[in-house]
Design an enzyme around this catalytic site. Structure first.
Site, short mmCIF file in Angstrom:
data_model
loop_
_atom_site.label_atom_id
_atom_site.label_comp_id
_atom_site.label_asym_id
_atom_site.label_seq_id
_atom_site.Cartn_x
_atom_site.Cartn_y
_atom_site.Cartn_z
N SER A 182 2.54 24.05 -24.67
CA SER A 182 2.76 22.73 -24.09
C SER A 182 4.00 22.63 -23.21
O SER A 182 4.09 21.72 -22.39
CB SER A 182 2.83 21.69 -25.19
OG SER A 182 3.85 22.00 -26.11
N HIS A 210 -3.62 20.83 -26.09
CA HIS A 210 -3.50 20.57 -24.64
C HIS A 210 -4.67 21.13 -23.84
O HIS A 210 -4.67 21.06 -22.60
CB HIS A 210 -2.18 21.12 -24.11
CG HIS A 210 -1.01 20.27 -24.49
ND1 HIS A 210 -0.58 19.21 -23.74
CD2 HIS A 210 -0.20 20.31 -25.57
CE1 HIS A 210 0.45 18.63 -24.32
NE2 HIS A 210 0.71 19.28 -25.44
N LYS A 241 -4.22 13.21 -26.76
CA LYS A 241 -3.78 13.59 -25.41
C LYS A 241 -4.88 13.22 -24.40
O LYS A 241 -4.98 12.06 -24.06
CB LYS A 241 -3.40 15.06 -25.39
CG LYS A 241 -2.29 15.34 -26.43
CD LYS A 241 -1.78 16.73 -26.39
CE LYS A 241 -0.98 17.08 -27.64
NZ LYS A 241 0.25 16.29 -27.79
N1 PMP Z 1 -0.41 20.87 -31.43
C1 PMP Z 1 0.11 21.06 -30.21
C2 PMP Z 1 0.03 22.41 -29.58
C3 PMP Z 1 0.73 19.99 -29.54
O1 PMP Z 1 1.24 20.16 -28.32
C4 PMP Z 1 0.78 18.73 -30.17
C5 PMP Z 1 1.41 17.52 -29.51
N2 PMP Z 1 2.64 17.70 -28.96
C6 PMP Z 1 0.22 18.59 -31.44
C7 PMP Z 1 -0.38 19.67 -32.03
C8 PMP Z 1 0.26 17.29 -32.15
O2 PMP Z 1 -0.77 16.44 -31.73
P1 PMP Z 1 -0.74 14.91 -32.12
O3 PMP Z 1 0.11 14.22 -31.13
O4 PMP Z 1 -2.16 14.48 -32.10
O5 PMP Z 1 -0.16 14.84 -33.49
#
Ligand code: PMP
Length: 394
Positions: A182, A210, A241
């Site tokens: 990310s 992502h 997202k």
């Molecule tokens: N896994 C990854 C790779 C992420 O980038 C994120 C969000 N930053 C999450 C999990 C968490 O997702 P959520 O916002 O739905 O908790």
């Protein structure tokens, strides 16, 4: 009463280093443009890849969901029962992802907490890419499995670490990688990882947070992007997202999903997704299944913007996705850059340690299908003027 003075000192220190996170207050819904404290700014930092966070179809579905099912799920599904919409969402997600079954959780973060400790126990080994997301790292911390960290995107190093784990006597081998990283926007070399996992009979898990709604046909994710259906054992996804809502899920074999519904702690001990989120989730999957127009717009926007920034002389790292890091390396410079952009009407956050390694501070620009070409031209113009002003480009 305890006064937490040490926290205040720490915050002051982080301000001096340009690492303090200034949380902006929004007075409008997520979209291409935002009202931040009464100022209209172009939004370049949300994960709202497809603009669905304020989509009329999703909003209507959420309202109808509330009208029929109320605002809360009552309790956890194992005690209060599963609402029909939870099952519909899980079935639709399974069909969309091309897997046997899915389980929906409160967020992508809790999806990782749910699945990792169930799959790997104290006699097992977990192998994790060095730059995996915090929610994976925390999920691994919840287990007693032995941990091995392999060099970022390096299947050969993974092979070495798998050999080590095998020699250490591990029973099950669980290999975990982010799909899209990310902070850099680079992709896991999933075909190579799948090959190595097959050699070792290791379980392969990808966190596609992502990639969901971004990669693959109609945004089906990284497994679809690489045509690896049937080769990845566990996929973690998010609704928070590109899907524009909040929520997470685990996708895979029915045996795994049935077991998670009996054992996964966030499922057993935290109330489920609310009716509004669940109903909006169904609408999002239906919308994406119907048309890939938004996914295509996202990619053409990302290519357009990235090309222009690189041409101006910015270092955009090695992104392969709409995540566009503008590398500034120095945290103070990055923070100053973000402030100046904001003054010029661009909301693009500076990201520094601990979210990225020290000395790798950056502005992370998130491109969305909600942006118009005029929006992107406006952003390019402002990046150019601030970049010249701060001697980042000539
Ligand atoms: N896994 C990854 C790779 C992420 O980038 C994120 C969000 N930053 C999450 C999990 C968490 O997702 P959520 O916002 O739905 O908790």
């Amino acid at each position: 009463m305890y006064n937490f003075d040490e926290f205040k000192v720490d915050i002051e220190n982080s301000k001096e280093k340009g690492l303090y996170v200034n949380i902006r207050n929004l007075f409008s819904a997520q979209g291409a443009w935002l009202n931040v404290d009464g100022k209209k700014v172009l939004n370049m930092c949300s994960n709202n890849y497809l603009g669905l966070a304020d989509d009329n179809e999703l909003k209507k579905a959420a309202i109808q969901g509330i009208e029929k099912w109320g605002v809360g799920p009552g309790a956890v599904r194992t005690i209060a029962g599963t609402m029909e919409i939870h099952n519909i969402l899980e079935n639709k997600l399974a069909e969309f992802k091309g897997v046997e079954a899915t389980i929906v959780l409160q967020s992508g973060f809790t999806a990782n907490q749910a699945v990792i400790p169930v799959v790997a126990g104290k006699e097992d080994a977990i192998l994790s890419d060095k730059l995996n997301h915090a929610s994976i790292i925390d999920g691994v911390r919840l287990t007693k499995a032995k941990r091995y960290v392999w060099e970022h995107r390096d299947p050969n190093d993974l092979r070495k670490k798998l050999e080590e784990a095998k020699n250490d006597g591990a029973k099950k081998l669980l290999v975990i990688t982010d799909g899209v990283f990310s902070m850099d926007g680079d992709l896991a070399p999933l075909p190579d990882l799948a090959e190595v996992c097959e050699e070792f009979n290791a379980i392969l898990m990808v966190d596609d947070a992502h990639g969901e709604g971004v990669l693959g046909s109609h945004g089906r994710g990284i497994v679809d992007h690489f045509n690896l259906h049937g080769k990845v054992d566990i996929e973690v996804g998010t609704l928070s997202k590109a899907f524009g809502i909040v929520g997470g899920f685990v996708a895979g074999k029915k045996n795994l999903i049935d077991y998670l519904k009996q054992k996964a702690r966030p499922f057993l001990f935290s109330s489920s997704l609310s009716p509004a989120e669940t109903a909006a989730g169904i609408a999002a999957v239906e919308k994406l299944s119907r048309s890939d127009e938004l996914v295509k717009k996202l990619w053409s926007n990302a290519e357009y913007f990235k090309k222009k920034l690189i041409k101006l002389g910015f270092d955009c790292g090695h992104s392969e996705t709409p995540i566009t890091p503008v590398m500034l390396y120095d945290a103070k410079l990055s923070s100053e850059f973000s402030k100046k952009l904001y003054d010029e009407g661009i909301f693009a956050s500076s990201i520094g340690f601990p979210t990225v390694p020290r000395g790798e501070a950056r502005i992370r620009v998130m491109i969305s299908a909600a942006h118009t070409k005029e929006d992107l031209d406006f952003a390019v113009e402002k990046f150019e003027s601030v970049g010249k002003d701060l001697n980042v480009i000539k």
